[in-house]
Design a protein around this motif. Structure first.
Motif, short mmCIF file in Angstrom:
data_model
loop_
_atom_site.label_atom_id
_atom_site.label_comp_id
_atom_site.label_asym_id
_atom_site.label_seq_id
_atom_site.Cartn_x
_atom_site.Cartn_y
_atom_site.Cartn_z
N VAL A 208 0.95 -1.31 -0.03
CA VAL A 208 0.06 0.01 -0.14
C VAL A 208 0.84 1.17 -0.04
N ALA A 209 2.01 1.44 0.64
CA ALA A 209 2.86 2.17 0.72
C ALA A 209 4.28 1.81 1.01
N PRO A 210 5.35 2.56 1.02
CA PRO A 210 6.70 1.89 1.53
C PRO A 210 6.85 1.38 2.98
N ASP A 211 5.82 1.64 3.86
CA ASP A 211 5.54 1.55 5.20
C ASP A 211 4.45 0.77 5.45
N ARG A 212 3.54 0.19 4.47
CA ARG A 212 2.45 -0.52 4.90
C ARG A 212 2.00 -1.36 3.76
N LEU A 213 1.58 -2.72 4.32
CA LEU A 213 1.33 -3.89 3.58
C LEU A 213 -0.21 -4.42 3.95
N ARG A 214 -0.66 -5.24 3.11
CA ARG A 214 -2.27 -5.39 3.31
C ARG A 214 -2.38 -7.01 2.84
N TRP A 215 -2.86 -7.78 3.53
CA TRP A 215 -3.19 -9.40 3.00
C TRP A 215 -4.34 -9.79 3.34
N PRO A 216 -5.05 -10.77 2.56
CA PRO A 216 -6.31 -11.49 3.09
C PRO A 216 -5.82 -12.69 4.08
N GLU A 217 -6.72 -12.84 4.82
CA GLU A 217 -6.38 -14.13 5.79
C GLU A 217 -7.24 -15.23 5.14
N TYR A 218 -6.71 -16.03 4.45
CA TYR A 218 -7.27 -17.27 3.73
C TYR A 218 -8.06 -18.17 4.95
N ALA A 219 -8.98 -18.79 4.49
CA ALA A 219 -9.64 -19.78 5.41
C ALA A 219 -8.66 -20.94 5.71
N GLY A 220 -8.38 -21.19 7.02
CA GLY A 220 -7.41 -22.36 7.35
C GLY A 220 -8.15 -23.18 8.36
N ASN A 221 -7.57 -23.68 9.53
CA ASN A 221 -7.71 -24.43 10.44
C ASN A 221 -8.87 -24.16 11.41
N ASN A 222 -9.26 -22.92 11.41
CA ASN A 222 -10.09 -22.29 12.20
C ASN A 222 -9.53 -22.27 13.86
N MET A 223 -8.37 -22.36 13.96
CA MET A 223 -7.73 -22.11 15.43
C MET A 223 -7.26 -20.49 15.53
N PHE A 224 -6.95 -19.90 14.43
CA PHE A 224 -6.85 -18.45 14.53
C PHE A 224 -5.70 -18.15 15.47
N MET A 225 -4.61 -18.77 15.70
CA MET A 225 -3.46 -18.61 16.53
C MET A 225 -2.78 -17.42 16.04
N THR A 226 -2.64 -16.83 14.96
CA THR A 226 -2.04 -15.67 14.79
C THR A 226 -2.88 -14.55 14.93
N LEU A 227 -4.12 -14.37 14.43
CA LEU A 227 -4.72 -13.37 14.63
C LEU A 227 -5.39 -13.33 16.23
N GLY A 228 -5.51 -14.55 16.89
CA GLY A 228 -5.66 -14.21 18.21
C GLY A 228 -4.55 -13.83 19.09
N ASN A 229 -3.08 -14.04 18.70
CA ASN A 229 -2.06 -13.33 19.45
C ASN A 229 -2.26 -11.91 18.96
N LEU A 230 -2.61 -11.58 17.65
CA LEU A 230 -2.63 -10.19 17.26
C LEU A 230 -3.72 -9.44 18.16
N GLU A 231 -4.76 -10.03 18.54
CA GLU A 231 -5.76 -9.43 19.45
C GLU A 231 -5.29 -9.21 20.81
N ASP A 232 -4.50 -9.99 21.05
CA ASP A 232 -3.54 -9.51 22.61
C ASP A 232 -2.40 -8.66 22.39
N ARG A 233 -1.70 -8.61 21.17
CA ARG A 233 -0.41 -7.83 21.08
C ARG A 233 -0.18 -7.58 19.53
N PRO A 234 -0.35 -6.37 19.25
CA PRO A 234 -0.41 -6.11 17.81
C PRO A 234 1.19 -6.17 17.12
N GLN A 235 2.14 -6.44 17.82
CA GLN A 235 3.40 -6.71 17.12
C GLN A 235 3.41 -7.96 16.46
#
Length: 304
Positions: A208-235
């Motif tokens: 999107v910009a030199p300091d910004r990216l964007r991607w879709p989260e395709y359907a996976g195993n429904n555990m959402f471990m990455t997005l769950g971590n980002l819910e707690d900590r955005p880094q």
């Protein structure tokens, strides 16, 4: 932290509930173990690469790649993984992995479209790492591009020094815009870390910009471990490997999940730090055979 009844922490459960897959996640979550079963030990012993995620001394998350010949990964018992490799000089995780660290790892076999994740705590061990396992589980083959290892060593005697920045250069933007694979490191509030794989047709990651990216989260195993971590900590830390040259492009930044996007959920990523490691590893790989699970790339309402 997870409880004996579930392997999921509150952030993961929140995201599973938001996505409407709480029951499915609970079923799949039974596959998460605290031990390395024999079939997983055999899988690890044959691998040539391991992605490791961890936080550096400043709390920034990074993902990097370690490589070796078959056998450089070994599970001497059900709770331990040894890694006969360390980060190259200049790697953002070189210093932190020289001592005890919470790590997330993923071992990938592109040729067979297989992957396995092992999270735990690492410490230095005989010039490499020893990881005490907390979570061990396999993932489905979705979105893995088939590649064969060519094993062409880099010609330079020593790798070129790391190149650092706070935003992406033109060549780096092009590499990301044409990438079909990257890896992401994330962590929950207490710092327990996970490393995961993302794949798609070239263009699935939008610059999107030199300091910004964007991607879709395709359907996976429904555990959402990455997005769950980002819910707690955005880094989060991203790794974009160059399969032809062995160069690794490492990013550290913050991620925000957009649940209102047409391809929801989608991730907006802000780059804070960039480290490019030229010829970071000796492995070279064949041209990809794209996964049949890859969705068409959608950009600004258009499909291509």
């Amino acid at each position: 932290m997870e409880t004996p009844e579930t392997p999921f922490h509150p952030g993961e459960i929140t995201v599973q509930r938001r996505a409407g897959v709480l029951d499915q996640a609970g079923h799949v979550g039974r596959s998460v173990r605290a031990v390395i079963p024999p079939v997983a030990a055999r899988f690890l012993a044959d691998r040539r690469m391991l992605v490791v995620g961890a936080a550096d001394g400043r709390g920034r998350l990074w993902a990097t790649m370690l490589t070796g010949r078959p056998g450089f990964l070994d599970a001497p018992d059900q709770r331990t993984l040894t890694v006969a490799a360390r980060p190259v000089p200049g790697d953002p995780l070189e210093e932190v992995l020289a001592g005890p660290a919470k790590v997330g790892t993923i071992a990938l076999e592109p040729a067979g479209r297989r992957r396995m994740r092992l999270n735990g705590r690492s410490r230095p061990h005989r010039g490499g790492l020893l990881i005490d396992a907390d979570q061990v589980y396999s993932n489905c083959p979705k979105y893995i591009q088939r590649r064969e290892v060519l094993d062409r060593p880099a010609t330079a005697a020593d790798p070129a020094p790391a190149r650092w920045g706070t935003s992406l250069g033109v060549a780096q933007q092009l590499r990301i815009a044409t990438a079909d694979t990257f890896f992401i490191a994330s962590a929950d509030g207490p710092g327990d870390t996970d490393a995961s794989h993302r794949g798609g047709n070239p263009g699935f990651v939008e610059v999107v910009a030199p300091d910004r990216l964007r991607w879709p989260e395709y359907a996976g195993n429904n555990m959402f471990m990455t997005l769950g971590n980002l819910e707690d900590r955005p880094q989060a830390g991203l790794l974009f490997p160059d399969w032809e040259t062995g160069t690794s492009l490492l990013l550290s930044g913050t991620a925000r999940v957009d649940w209102t996007a047409p391809q929801a959920p989608a991730v907006d990523y802000t780059v804070d730090s960039v480290a490019e490691l030229p010829t970071a590893g000796p492995l070279r790989w064949s041209e990809p055979e794209f996964s049949p699970a890859n969705p068409p790339v959608v950009r600004s309402g258009r499909t291509r």
